[in-house]
Design an enzyme around this catalytic site. Sequence first.
Site, mmCIF file in Angstrom:
data_model
loop_
_atom_site.group_PDB
_atom_site.id
_atom_site.type_symbol
_atom_site.label_atom_id
_atom_site.label_comp_id
_atom_site.label_asym_id
_atom_site.label_seq_id
_atom_site.Cartn_x
_atom_site.Cartn_y
_atom_site.Cartn_z
ATOM 1 N N GLY A 59 0.963 -1.209 -0.228
ATOM 2 C CA GLY A 59 -0.364 -0.087 0.455
ATOM 3 C C GLY A 59 0.998 1.829 -0.299
ATOM 4 O O GLY A 59 0.414 2.771 -0.769
ATOM 5 N N GLU A 113 4.256 4.200 5.463
ATOM 6 C CA GLU A 113 3.070 3.297 5.995
ATOM 7 C C GLU A 113 2.095 4.236 5.249
ATOM 8 O O GLU A 113 2.140 5.422 5.222
ATOM 9 C CB GLU A 113 2.991 3.074 7.432
ATOM 10 C CG GLU A 113 1.923 2.096 7.270
ATOM 11 C CD GLU A 113 1.397 1.415 6.744
ATOM 12 O OE1 GLU A 113 1.534 0.749 4.904
ATOM 13 O OE2 GLU A 113 1.361 -0.073 7.200
ATOM 14 N N ASP A 114 0.765 4.121 4.272
ATOM 15 C CA ASP A 114 0.271 3.908 3.868
ATOM 16 C C ASP A 114 -1.086 4.399 4.748
ATOM 17 O O ASP A 114 -1.642 5.723 4.894
ATOM 18 C CB ASP A 114 -0.664 3.050 2.673
ATOM 19 C CG ASP A 114 -0.872 1.501 2.778
ATOM 20 O OD1 ASP A 114 -0.449 1.594 4.165
ATOM 21 O OD2 ASP A 114 -1.352 0.840 2.785
ATOM 22 N N ASP A 117 -4.297 1.702 10.923
ATOM 23 C CA ASP A 117 -5.668 1.657 11.452
ATOM 24 C C ASP A 117 -5.480 1.328 13.085
ATOM 25 O O ASP A 117 -5.081 2.125 13.874
ATOM 26 C CB ASP A 117 -5.898 0.538 10.726
ATOM 27 C CG ASP A 117 -7.243 0.249 10.628
ATOM 28 O OD1 ASP A 117 -8.588 0.777 11.545
ATOM 29 O OD2 ASP A 117 -8.206 -0.804 9.867
ATOM 30 N N GLY A 119 -3.340 -0.157 14.424
ATOM 31 C CA GLY A 119 -1.965 0.036 15.100
ATOM 32 C C GLY A 119 -1.252 -1.684 15.533
ATOM 33 O O GLY A 119 0.511 -1.314 15.396
ATOM 34 N N THR A 121 0.289 -3.048 13.126
ATOM 35 C CA THR A 121 0.971 -3.416 11.990
ATOM 36 C C THR A 121 2.441 -2.816 12.062
ATOM 37 O O THR A 121 3.177 -3.195 12.365
ATOM 38 C CB THR A 121 0.420 -3.380 10.244
ATOM 39 O OG1 THR A 121 -0.658 -4.444 10.383
ATOM 40 C CG2 THR A 121 1.581 -3.422 9.699
ATOM 41 N N LEU A 122 2.058 -1.427 12.855
ATOM 42 C CA LEU A 122 3.821 -0.525 12.680
ATOM 43 C C LEU A 122 3.780 -1.073 14.169
ATOM 44 O O LEU A 122 4.976 -0.604 14.500
ATOM 45 C CB LEU A 122 2.939 1.048 12.407
ATOM 46 C CG LEU A 122 2.693 1.569 11.961
ATOM 47 C CD1 LEU A 122 4.270 1.662 10.820
ATOM 48 C CD2 LEU A 122 1.970 0.775 10.630
ATOM 49 N N LYS A 145 -6.679 6.726 10.828
ATOM 50 C CA LYS A 145 -7.158 6.248 11.757
ATOM 51 C C LYS A 145 -7.532 5.901 12.916
ATOM 52 O O LYS A 145 -7.331 4.867 13.329
ATOM 53 C CB LYS A 145 -7.752 5.029 10.439
ATOM 54 C CG LYS A 145 -8.950 4.903 10.478
ATOM 55 C CD LYS A 145 -9.624 3.459 9.692
ATOM 56 C CE LYS A 145 -9.357 3.337 8.111
ATOM 57 N NZ LYS A 145 -9.926 2.013 7.940
ATOM 58 N N PHE A 166 -13.788 2.545 5.511
ATOM 59 C CA PHE A 166 -12.389 1.906 4.245
ATOM 60 C C PHE A 166 -12.679 2.211 3.292
ATOM 61 O O PHE A 166 -12.823 2.815 2.938
ATOM 62 C CB PHE A 166 -13.366 0.789 4.402
ATOM 63 C CG PHE A 166 -12.066 -0.355 3.666
ATOM 64 C CD1 PHE A 166 -11.432 -1.155 4.158
ATOM 65 C CD2 PHE A 166 -11.826 -0.611 2.501
ATOM 66 C CE1 PHE A 166 -10.038 -2.618 3.777
ATOM 67 C CE2 PHE A 166 -10.926 -1.317 1.798
ATOM 68 C CZ PHE A 166 -10.160 -1.917 2.523
ATOM 69 N N ASP A 173 -5.979 -0.418 -1.432
ATOM 70 C CA ASP A 173 -6.789 -1.115 -2.699
ATOM 71 C C ASP A 173 -8.498 -2.028 -1.168
ATOM 72 O O ASP A 173 -8.295 -1.960 0.439
ATOM 73 C CB ASP A 173 -6.064 -2.737 -2.233
ATOM 74 C CG ASP A 173 -5.419 -4.125 -1.707
ATOM 75 O OD1 ASP A 173 -5.349 -3.841 -0.206
ATOM 76 O OD2 ASP A 173 -5.766 -4.906 -1.757
ATOM 77 N N ARG A 179 -6.128 0.742 -6.386
ATOM 78 C CA ARG A 179 -4.446 1.239 -5.822
ATOM 79 C C ARG A 179 -4.342 2.149 -6.139
ATOM 80 O O ARG A 179 -3.196 3.406 -6.209
ATOM 81 C CB ARG A 179 -3.569 0.264 -5.684
ATOM 82 C CG ARG A 179 -3.533 -0.464 -4.929
ATOM 83 C CD ARG A 179 -1.991 -2.038 -4.663
ATOM 84 N NE ARG A 179 -2.450 -3.291 -4.810
ATOM 85 C CZ ARG A 179 -2.565 -3.196 -2.631
ATOM 86 N NH1 ARG A 179 -2.286 -2.029 -1.956
ATOM 87 N NH2 ARG A 179 -2.247 -4.648 -2.388
#
Length: 191
Positions: A59, A113-114, A117, A119, A121-122, A145, A166, A173, A179
């Site tokens: 992303g 990062e895109d 959300d 958090g 992942t980061l 977000k 969303f 995507d 994308r």
Amino acid sequence: MGAPKENGRVRELIPRQDIERRVTEIAAEIDRDYAESGAESGPATAGTEPLICVGVLKGSVFFLVDLLKQIKRPVAVDFLQTSSYGAGTSPGEVRLRKDLDLPIRGRDVLLVEDIVDTGHTLQTVLALLQLRGARSVRLCALLDKWEARQVPVRIDYCGFRIANEFVVGYGLDFAERFRNLPYVGVWEPSE
Ligand code: IMP
């Protein structure tokens, strides 16, 4: 939030011009900050140590490319990939699917990062980069977000704060679609 419904339309949320303007501002901020923090800046010359910019696949790619074209200091580019959103994993479970190619010990790293959300992942990726011995790790995210956050994540450079909807486009995507939209839009499922 869970995977959205299949049928619907995209409503423009952040126009292309707003993204371009914000990307220019963030690039200038990054150049200024790293110059102030003592990291070498200015045009690339032999001996200058590049800032390692890490894009989180897939992303962030559109944002990363536009951003880096406007950063004047030397950069190196690398990518990592985590398990994709909604691919049978629970939100707190983040897996590394593609690791970095470059060593980052003792280096300044900018994670790009895109969207942040929940958090999860980061939080995982930032911890990993610290563990690898980076000298500094900062996070640049196009979208925040913030209402969806489940774990705290510090965003050093944020493009836009958005509501808990969303979104697609400009790299983001829905099932690999949208994308390449030049703007960010909200996915609105049909009734
Ligand atoms: P987090 O771990 O919940 O913060 O989720 C981060 C990842 O989920 C992002 O890198 C995106 O790939 C994906 N994601 C979260 N929200 C959205 C959205 O609104 N549209 C598309 N992908 C999203």
